[in-house]
Design an enzyme around this catalytic site. Structure first.
Site, short mmCIF file in Angstrom:
data_model
loop_
_atom_site.label_atom_id
_atom_site.label_comp_id
_atom_site.label_asym_id
_atom_site.label_seq_id
_atom_site.Cartn_x
_atom_site.Cartn_y
_atom_site.Cartn_z
N ARG A 59 0.85 -1.20 0.00
CA ARG A 59 0.00 0.00 0.00
C ARG A 59 0.88 1.25 0.00
NH1 ARG A 59 -3.86 -3.38 3.22
NH2 ARG A 59 -2.58 -3.06 5.06
N CYS A 62 -2.75 -14.51 -3.38
CA CYS A 62 -2.53 -14.96 -1.99
C CYS A 62 -2.83 -16.45 -1.87
CB CYS A 62 -3.35 -14.11 -1.01
SG CYS A 62 -5.11 -14.20 -1.29
N ASP A 69 -15.53 -3.69 -5.30
CA ASP A 69 -15.61 -4.87 -4.43
C ASP A 69 -17.06 -5.36 -4.45
OD1 ASP A 69 -13.52 -6.01 -2.10
OD2 ASP A 69 -15.62 -6.58 -1.77
N SER A 70 -17.23 -6.65 -4.19
CA SER A 70 -18.59 -7.20 -4.19
C SER A 70 -19.19 -7.23 -2.78
CB SER A 70 -18.58 -8.61 -4.79
OG SER A 70 -17.66 -9.42 -4.10
N PHE A 114 -10.95 -5.41 -6.15
CA PHE A 114 -11.03 -6.18 -4.90
C PHE A 114 -10.56 -5.30 -3.74
CE2 PHE A 114 -9.84 -8.98 -8.44
CZ PHE A 114 -10.90 -9.87 -8.47
N ASP A 173 -5.93 -7.30 -6.38
CA ASP A 173 -5.61 -8.05 -5.14
C ASP A 173 -6.78 -8.96 -4.79
OD1 ASP A 173 -4.40 -8.92 -2.82
OD2 ASP A 173 -5.08 -7.20 -1.63
N1 SAH Z 1 -6.75 -5.20 -1.17
C1 SAH Z 1 -7.50 -5.32 0.06
C2 SAH Z 1 -7.80 -6.75 0.41
C3 SAH Z 1 -8.56 -7.54 -0.66
S1 SAH Z 1 -9.38 -8.98 -0.05
C4 SAH Z 1 -6.77 -4.57 1.18
O1 SAH Z 1 -5.60 -4.16 0.99
O2 SAH Z 1 -7.35 -4.38 2.24
C5 SAH Z 1 -10.33 -9.51 -1.41
C6 SAH Z 1 -11.63 -8.77 -1.62
O3 SAH Z 1 -12.21 -9.23 -2.82
C7 SAH Z 1 -12.71 -8.96 -0.56
O4 SAH Z 1 -13.05 -7.70 -0.03
C8 SAH Z 1 -13.92 -9.57 -1.31
O5 SAH Z 1 -15.16 -9.01 -0.88
C9 SAH Z 1 -13.65 -9.17 -2.72
N2 SAH Z 1 -14.17 -10.02 -3.80
C10 SAH Z 1 -14.13 -11.37 -3.90
N3 SAH Z 1 -14.60 -11.76 -5.11
C11 SAH Z 1 -14.95 -10.65 -5.78
C12 SAH Z 1 -15.45 -10.41 -7.09
N4 SAH Z 1 -15.68 -11.41 -7.95
N5 SAH Z 1 -15.69 -9.13 -7.47
C13 SAH Z 1 -15.44 -8.12 -6.60
N6 SAH Z 1 -14.92 -8.29 -5.36
C14 SAH Z 1 -14.67 -9.54 -4.96
#
Ligand code: SAH
Length: 400
Positions: A216, A344, A254-255, A232, A304
């Site tokens: 970040r 991850c 994000d979803s 994400f 991510d």
């Molecule tokens: N980058 C973030 C962490 C990401 S965790 C940070 O630094 O804090 C992964 C995220 O992806 C979660 O919030 C989850 O809700 C989201 N997610 C999972 N599948 C998804 C999709 N198909 N479309 C959008 N978001 C999604």
């Protein structure tokens, strides 16, 4: 005395100090080992190998506490391991009060995760959040909690043992206060000058993705004047870093509506101009294709995603998913633009991830160069003998 004897030849990984004993390598178990009990591990010829925590329901049937026959597995061992883990973070983590204090096998506390959320306040108001993801640390829970309180001075300990891996250990999913007060619903942390709300009770994992701290920061350092897309985004970790770094605009997807609500709150918490930030409650796969159809372009994109490969049997499907988002991501980049892309999935190593991303560039018909390989921060160390611990890997690419 509980004893676990391996099949002939199955001692090799333990001799290399790998800390897991798989069910398939075991010849016999003697004694009455309850879940989480300490068991002596011996080679087929009776030689001592290790003392380990027994987990009768898991394919990972035992996890090593010590390779030293003379080191007792007792309260003193737990205290020592916690004290060493905390001292390591004091030395290595600065500029953030969200810290992974204990990272399982790497801290020789297999299956234990502990995050510390300090909010820049005194330890009295800080919050510890634990995940007990294996039978051994479950058994030592009280000792672990007491040692954590003593070493950190933080009296508030919350348990988030609701990860699916608990079920593979035969453990029930549990959450709740282990010590001190209920978590502050307004709890926030400060990381490289950015404040983030942390929802300890209902957020993902322990509430915050501590592992992406350094990444970040890097995004923040490179964001100035750029149009940013953060896919994400969860509670807006990379988005807020980019806003702080002077991004011209940040689109985040994000979803999870819950996560997005917190993300929008984070914009206000930092006093940033809400006009620069757009939050989309949508599926990233669909949004990326839609942006491509609309001819949208960005200067900096973050991908991510969640763990696409929970285990080795999911690698092929996961590889296709990683490839798809990276392919479209690269097409949405302006020439000179930057892509931060992560996996991850522990089951997908750096070499394979590199290959997937390279394949995505080929199919996207773009030239991309790799500027850096990325990983989790120093509070997520890896045992040299335990490559499984390196779950987070990333690449910083530039479209030529
Ligand atoms: N980058 C973030 C962490 C990401 S965790 C940070 O630094 O804090 C992964 C995220 O992806 C979660 O919030 C989850 O809700 C989201 N997610 C999972 N599948 C998804 C999709 N198909 N479309 C959008 N978001 C999604």
């Amino acid at each position: 005395m509980n004893t676990l004897t391996l099949k002939p030849g199955k001692e090799k990984s333990l001799l290399r100090r790998h800390p897991w004993i798989y069910a398939t390598g075991i010849d016999r178990v003697e004694g009455r080992a309850e879940p989480g009990a300490t068991i002596t591990v011996r080679a087929a010829d009776g030689r001592f190998l290790a003392k380990a925590a027994y987990s009768p329901h898991s394919q990972i049937r035992a996890r090593v506490w010590t390779f030293d026959e003379n080191e007792p597995v007792d309260h003193a061992l737990i205290k020592r391991r916690i004290a060493t883990a905390v001292a390591h973070r004091r030395q290595w983590v600065s500029d953030s009060d969200a810290v992974r204090l204990v990272f399982g096998e790497a801290d020789r506390l297999p299956g234990l995760v502990v995050d510390y959320y300090g909010a820049g306040r005194g330890a009295e108001q800080a919050q510890l959040v634990c995940q007990f993801n294996a039978a051994g640390v479950e058994q030592w829970k009280d000792a672990i909690v007491q040692a954590l309180i003593k070493e950190t001075g933080c009296p508030n300990v919350y348990e988030r043992s609701d990860a699916a891996v608990r079920e593979r250990e035969g453990l029930a999913l549990v959450t709740g206060v282990l010590a001190g007060a209920e978590p502050d619903p307004e709890l926030s942390v400060t990381e490289h000058g950015v404040r983030y709300y942390v929802d300890v009770r209902n957020g993902h994992k322990t509430g915050f993705y501590v592992d992406q701290r350094d990444n970040r920061k890097l995004v923040g350092d490179l964001a100035e004047g750029r149009e940013v897309l953060n896919c994400f985004c969860y509670t807006g970790g990379f988005s807020l870093a980019a806003l702080r770094g002077g991004a011209a605009s940040v689109v985040s997807i994000d979803s999870s509506g819950e996560a997005l609500k917190i993300a929008e709150g984070n914009v206000g918490l930092n006093g940033f101009d809400a006009q620069r930030a757009t939050w989309l409650d949508a599926d990233v796969f669909k949004s990326l294709r839609q942006f491509r159809a609309e001819g949208r372009q960005f200067d900096l994109i973050v991908l991510d995603p969640p763990k696409f490969a929970p285990s080795a049997q999911h690698i092929d499907r996961a590889a296709r998913a990683y490839k798809e988002i990276n392919l479209v991501g690269m097409q949405l980049l302006r020439p000179g633009g930057l892509l931060f892309t992560y996996s991850c999935s522990g089951a997908i190593g750096m070499e394979l991830f590199h290959k997937i991303v390279a394949g995505a560039a080929t199919d996207a018909r773009v030239d991309a160069r790799i500027l850096r390989r990325l990983s989790a921060g120093t509070d997520h160390p890896m045992l040299a003998a335990f490559p499984e611990g390196e779950y987070l890997k990333g690449l910083l690419l530039q479209r030529v």
